[in-house]
Design an enzyme around this catalytic site. Structure first.
Site, mmCIF file in Angstrom:
data_model
loop_
_atom_site.group_PDB
_atom_site.id
_atom_site.type_symbol
_atom_site.label_atom_id
_atom_site.label_comp_id
_atom_site.label_asym_id
_atom_site.label_seq_id
_atom_site.Cartn_x
_atom_site.Cartn_y
_atom_site.Cartn_z
ATOM 1 N N ASP A 155 -10.226 3.231 8.262
ATOM 2 C CA ASP A 155 -11.207 3.426 7.133
ATOM 3 C C ASP A 155 -10.884 2.691 5.804
ATOM 4 O O ASP A 155 -9.698 2.680 5.195
ATOM 5 C CB ASP A 155 -11.315 4.910 6.825
ATOM 6 N N ARG A 164 -15.327 15.017 7.495
ATOM 7 C CA ARG A 164 -14.149 14.126 7.171
ATOM 8 C C ARG A 164 -13.807 13.976 5.592
ATOM 9 O O ARG A 164 -14.716 13.814 4.503
ATOM 10 C CB ARG A 164 -14.360 12.763 7.678
HETATM 11 C C1 SIN Z 1 -14.333 7.898 11.832
HETATM 12 O O1 SIN Z 1 -14.313 6.826 12.186
HETATM 13 O O2 SIN Z 1 -14.147 8.354 10.610
HETATM 14 C C2 SIN Z 1 -15.009 9.029 12.842
HETATM 15 C C3 SIN Z 1 -14.214 9.331 13.964
HETATM 16 C C4 SIN Z 1 -14.726 10.131 14.943
HETATM 17 O O3 SIN Z 1 -15.832 10.692 14.669
HETATM 18 O O4 SIN Z 1 -14.076 10.602 15.751
#
Ligand code: SIN
Length: 287
Positions: free
Chosen positions: A96, A268
């Site tokens: 990220d 997240r």
């Molecule tokens: C993400 O890449 O932040 C999401 C990963 C996921 O949903 O497992």
């Protein structure tokens, strides 16, 4: 609290309630995060506020510019896939925010609603990816930088935008289009561990700085294939109450988009990081 190393990368933290941490618990968690670069937790019951508070142990939270925010907690980005959607956020290997000048320290993903089957998240270690290279290639990479961008993923031309716009995007394509690309060392001195880590990724790295497209593509493709060999992949199977907390400078991850027709909702947080330094050639101890 018990820290149980995983087979390929990361560790599972057992016998812990993240809502009730002592100062010593926080210290051990911070140390373990620096050591393993990836921590898993099971059977947690975090409220949104708890999620924000636990994330803040590691630093300030980045308000995501491209994902839909939680209605009450802007710090929480919604990673959602509805039954009718075909594309999932985070499918494909990436780390990220590598497109930022100061890439994110880490991301903490909390399971909210899971599909009956599938929807695992896979991880690989960027320490191991570097360690497993030959001494010659390590030395070559230590002098290189790569260009990272968000435009092809979040910008107006991105396929991702077209397929997921209805539920998990906030229409910030212009913002991505205007974002300046970032240049980072291809091998960083990890800010927490001091260890060398490979810092390119298939999601956001465009090219090696100063190399032409064909040269760049060949080396990046080699590194990408090298990093994700099956024996080095850790697959996390989500269950209710599961949390994965990864270091974006030490790992890649990839969401498995194999649950078409079902819903998957995750929350997240992303913790701000700092500018990345090259692993210093003079102090490099390559085998
Ligand atoms: C993400 O890449 O932040 C999401 C990963 C996921 O949903 O497992």
């Amino acid at each position: 609290m018990r820290i149980v190393p995983c087979r390929a990368v990361g560790a599972e933290v057992k016998d812990i309630d993240l809502r009730d941490l002592s100062a010593e618990d926080e210290r051990v968690l911070q140390e373990s995060f620096a050591d393993y670069g990836l921590l898993f937790f099971r059977d947690q019951a975090l409220s949104e506020l708890d999620h924000v508070k636990v994330s803040q142990i590691w630093g300030s939270i980045n308000i995501n510019r491209f994902f839909k925010p939680h209605s009450d907690y802007a710090e929480i980005a919604l990673v959602e896939k509805e039954p009718e959607q075909t594309v999932a956020i985070g499918e494909g290997w990436h780390t990220d925010h590598s497109y930022d000048v100061e890439p994110a320290l880490g991301s903490m993903l909390v399971a909210k609603e899971l599909p009956q089957t599938g929807g695992d998240t896979c991880f690989v270690s960027m320490y191991s990816a570097f360690d497993r290279l030959s001494e010659g290639l390590k030395r070559t990479l230590l002098g290189l930088e790569a260009v990272h961008s968000a435009k092809h993923v979040f910008g107006s031309a991105a396929q991702f935008v077209k397929n997921t716009a209805s539920t998990n995007r906030i229409g910030q394509a212009d913002l991505a289009d205007d974002l300046l690309d970032s240049v980072h060392p291809m091998v960083i001195r990890h800010p927490l561990s001091g260890r060398p880590a490979l810092y390119v990724n298939p999601g956001f790295t465009l090219r090696i700085n100063g190399w032409n497209e064909a040269e760049s593509r060949s080396l990046l493709d080699f590194l990408y294939e090298h990093a994700v060999q099956a024996e080095f992949v850790e697959t996390f199977k989500w269950t209710p109450g599961s949390i994965a907390f990864w270091d974006n400078r030490a790992t890649w991850h990839s969401a498995q988009n194999d649950y078409q027709g079902q819903r998957r909702i995750m929350h997240r947080t992303t913790i701000n990081g700092s500018a990345l330094e090259a692993f210093d050639l003079a102090s490099a101890r390559v085998r």
